[in-house]
Motif scaffolding. Structure first.
Motif, PDB file in Angstrom:
ATOM      1  N   THR A  11      -4.642   6.153   7.402  1.00  0.00           N
ATOM      2  CA  THR A  11      -4.881   5.648   6.047  1.00  0.00           C
ATOM      3  C   THR A  11      -5.911   6.500   5.320  1.00  0.00           C
ATOM      4  OG1 THR A  11      -6.531   4.086   6.885  1.00  0.00           O
ATOM      5  CG2 THR A  11      -4.291   3.274   6.640  1.00  0.00           C
ATOM      6  N   VAL A  14      -3.979   9.656   4.268  1.00  0.00           N
ATOM      7  CA  VAL A  14      -3.092   9.385   3.130  1.00  0.00           C
ATOM      8  C   VAL A  14      -3.905   9.262   1.838  1.00  0.00           C
ATOM      9  CG1 VAL A  14      -1.564   7.642   2.122  1.00  0.00           C
ATOM     10  CG2 VAL A  14      -1.241   8.363   4.482  1.00  0.00           C
ATOM     11  N   SER A  15      -5.043   8.577   1.881  1.00  0.00           N
ATOM     12  CA  SER A  15      -5.881   8.445   0.687  1.00  0.00           C
ATOM     13  C   SER A  15      -6.413   9.798   0.238  1.00  0.00           C
ATOM     14  CB  SER A  15      -7.046   7.495   0.956  1.00  0.00           C
ATOM     15  OG  SER A  15      -6.576   6.221   1.246  1.00  0.00           O
TER      16      SER A  15
END
Length: 141
Positions: A11, A14-15
């Motif tokens: 995550t 992805v950010s």
């Protein structure tokens, strides 16, 4: 459910990728709506990546600091000083080959967090500067 929350590194990646992608696409489109959308993507993805990094790092280093969310008068300068001292201590331990795997992981997370934070803040300042410059040009035109 466990009380120790650790975000998935996926995550965070992805950010960070969304943040970098929105910056890369910023100058490719002339449309105002696309620019506004990319600005929102940049802002929220950058905030998400920084927050996830910080929650990951804080859960790893909480035992090394006398830092509790319950304390009311936490002096932020002392906390920042402790983090900088902790970072430099780990760096010295790595250079002297007297480190553990946990030290290397924490050093990697802290270094990545600092690098991303500098990138995010720098681009955010540049974006704010460009927006104010366009607003000033719009008033004088």
């Amino acid at each position: 459910m466990s009380s120790k929350y650790r975000p998935e590194p996926v995550t965070i990646i992805v950010s960070m990728a969304l943040t970098a992608l929105s910056v890369a696409l910023m100058g490719m489109y002339v449309s105002t709506w696309v620019t506004i959308l990319l600005t929102f993507i940049f802002f929220f993805a950058g905030q998400a990546a920084a927050t996830l990094y910080w929650s990951l790092i804080l859960s790893l280093i909480r035992d090394n600091f006398d830092y509790s969310k319950a304390k009311i008068d936490v002096n932020h300068f002392i906390f920042c000083y402790k983090i900088i001292r902790f970072y430099l201590t780990i760096q010295l331990k790595i250079l002297l080959l007297d480190c553990t795997i946990t030290d290397i992981i924490i050093f990697g997370y802290l270094s990545s967090f600092i690098g991303f934070l500098l990138f995010y803040i720098g681009i955010l300042i540049k974006l704010i500067y460009v927006l104010f410059q366009k607003i000033n040009l719009a008033f004088y035109s």
